[in-house]
Design an enzyme around this catalytic site. Structure first.
Site, PDB file in Angstrom:
ATOM      1  N   LYS A 226     -22.732 -13.976 -11.160  1.00 25.85           N
ATOM      2  CA  LYS A 226     -22.290 -12.819 -12.535  1.00 25.85           C
ATOM      3  C   LYS A 226     -21.037 -13.132 -12.232  1.00 25.85           C
ATOM      4  O   LYS A 226     -19.815 -12.441 -12.138  1.00 25.85           O
ATOM      5  CB  LYS A 226     -22.503 -11.588 -11.037  1.00 25.85           C
ATOM      6  CG  LYS A 226     -23.864 -10.808 -11.576  1.00 25.85           C
ATOM      7  CD  LYS A 226     -24.321 -10.168 -10.676  1.00 25.85           C
ATOM      8  CE  LYS A 226     -25.746  -9.717 -10.486  1.00 25.85           C
ATOM      9  NZ  LYS A 226     -25.688  -8.056 -10.250  1.00 25.85           N
TER      10      LYS A 226
ATOM     11  N   GLU B  79     -25.649  -8.208 -14.874  1.00 25.17           N
ATOM     12  CA  GLU B  79     -26.622  -9.213 -14.751  1.00 25.17           C
ATOM     13  C   GLU B  79     -26.381 -10.360 -15.333  1.00 25.17           C
ATOM     14  O   GLU B  79     -25.436 -10.494 -16.431  1.00 25.17           O
ATOM     15  CB  GLU B  79     -28.366  -8.315 -14.456  1.00 25.17           C
ATOM     16  CG  GLU B  79     -28.620  -7.258 -14.271  1.00 25.17           C
ATOM     17  CD  GLU B  79     -29.911  -6.938 -13.419  1.00 25.17           C
ATOM     18  OE1 GLU B  79     -30.606  -8.308 -13.099  1.00 25.17           O
ATOM     19  OE2 GLU B  79     -30.333  -5.935 -13.552  1.00 25.17           O
TER      20      GLU B  79
ATOM     21  N   ARG C 141     -30.133  -0.322  -3.579  1.00 28.90           N
ATOM     22  CA  ARG C 141     -30.483  -0.383  -4.916  1.00 28.90           C
ATOM     23  C   ARG C 141     -31.565   0.047  -4.970  1.00 28.90           C
ATOM     24  O   ARG C 141     -32.572  -0.308  -4.924  1.00 28.90           O
ATOM     25  CB  ARG C 141     -30.347  -1.997  -5.362  1.00 28.90           C
ATOM     26  CG  ARG C 141     -28.710  -2.523  -5.099  1.00 28.90           C
ATOM     27  CD  ARG C 141     -27.841  -1.615  -5.911  1.00 28.90           C
ATOM     28  NE  ARG C 141     -27.352  -1.945  -7.612  1.00 28.90           N
ATOM     29  CZ  ARG C 141     -26.643  -2.754  -7.989  1.00 28.90           C
ATOM     30  NH1 ARG C 141     -26.485  -4.288  -7.617  1.00 28.90           N
ATOM     31  NH2 ARG C 141     -27.147  -3.402  -9.543  1.00 28.90           N
TER      32      ARG C 141
END
Length: 264
Positions: A51, A3, A253
């Site tokens: 990211k 992250e 996710r």
């Protein structure tokens, strides 16, 4: 996938090793850059946007360049002393950058490309404001507008969308929704104060950067409220934590929530 705070720590590690140094060797092990030589370029710094890693280089007498890399799910950057044994298989190396004092190896990087620094917006301009960036009033207004643009969209899917806000992944999604009292699989419209949610998300990432790990509870023995705590009791109300998918089709996710503290 790492992250935003973990990616920023990677950039800081690269800066400690490379910033201000001249490359004495390079090896870009991707087909489109296999013949590129960066030897002689000085390393300015490694910036991040969410990211994405942006290593800025100044070739002697040439156009400033940016090495754009992304860790995706399996990638990592490792820094070692010159000549030391590599901490991973040579077959997994995608980028090697050498200076007199350090060697940086990018293993299993999900993305490697080289572009003029002036064109960086072509690879990160589509992203939302970076939660670990300067975060101006305009950034906050943009993030809020993008978050609330589709009120019927699932909150968790929206927060994971890097074009809305950059830097959040499943850890911070789960934790900020818990602290906000928002169910991650409810619509965005159900959030009582979306601006407060964004500010909390920014605070959490900055705390994660400072502490080197998620520490949303303030207790290192139990550092997170709900992330990966399915089937365990909620630290606040003792209700059993649940887990389930969020995200767009094919890219789901897992997220986590307390059904009592975060009613749907």
């Amino acid at each position: 996938m790492p992250e935003g705070d973990a990616v920023r720590r990677t950039a800081d590690r690269l800066d400690r090793a490379l910033a201000g140094q001249v490359l004495t060797g390079s090896d870009l092990r991707v087909p489109q850059l296999a013949t590129t030589v960066l030897t002689g370029a000085s390393v300015e710094r490694t910036a991040t946007h969410g990211k994405h890693l942006l290593t800025r280089l100044l070739p002697p007498g040439g156009t400033p360049l940016t090495l754009h890399t992304h860790l995706k799910m399996e990638g990592s950057w490792r820094v070692i002393a010159p000549g030391a044994r590599w901490p991973g298989p040579a077959a997994d190396a995608r980028v090697v950058l050498r200076t007199e004092r350090a060697e940086a190896i990018g293993f299993l990087l999900g993305l490697v490309e080289l572009l003029p620094t002036a064109d960086e917006q072509s690879v990160v301009g589509h992203l939302g404001p970076d939660l670990l960036g300067p975060w101006t009033a305009d950034d906050e207004a943009t993030a809020l507008a993008r978050l609330t643009a589709a009120p019927d969209r699932v909150l968790g899917s929206t927060l994971l969308d890097q074009t809305v806000v950059a830097g959040l992944g499943t850890i911070w999604l789960s934790e900020v929704c818990f602290v906000q009292g928002a169910h991650p699989r409810s619509p965005v419209a159900s959030v009582r104060d979306p601006l407060r949610l964004l500010r909390r998300a920014r605070q959490m990432l900055r705390s994660g950067l400072e502490h080197g790990q998620p520490l949303t509870t303030g207790d290192r023995r139990n550092p997170v409220w709900v992330y990966r705590r399915q089937r365990q009791p909620c630290l606040r109300c003792r209700t059993t934590i649940e887990a389930g998918p969020v995200g767009e089709a094919g890219r789901e996710r897992t997220t986590y929530w307390c059904p009592r503290c975060q009613p749907a």
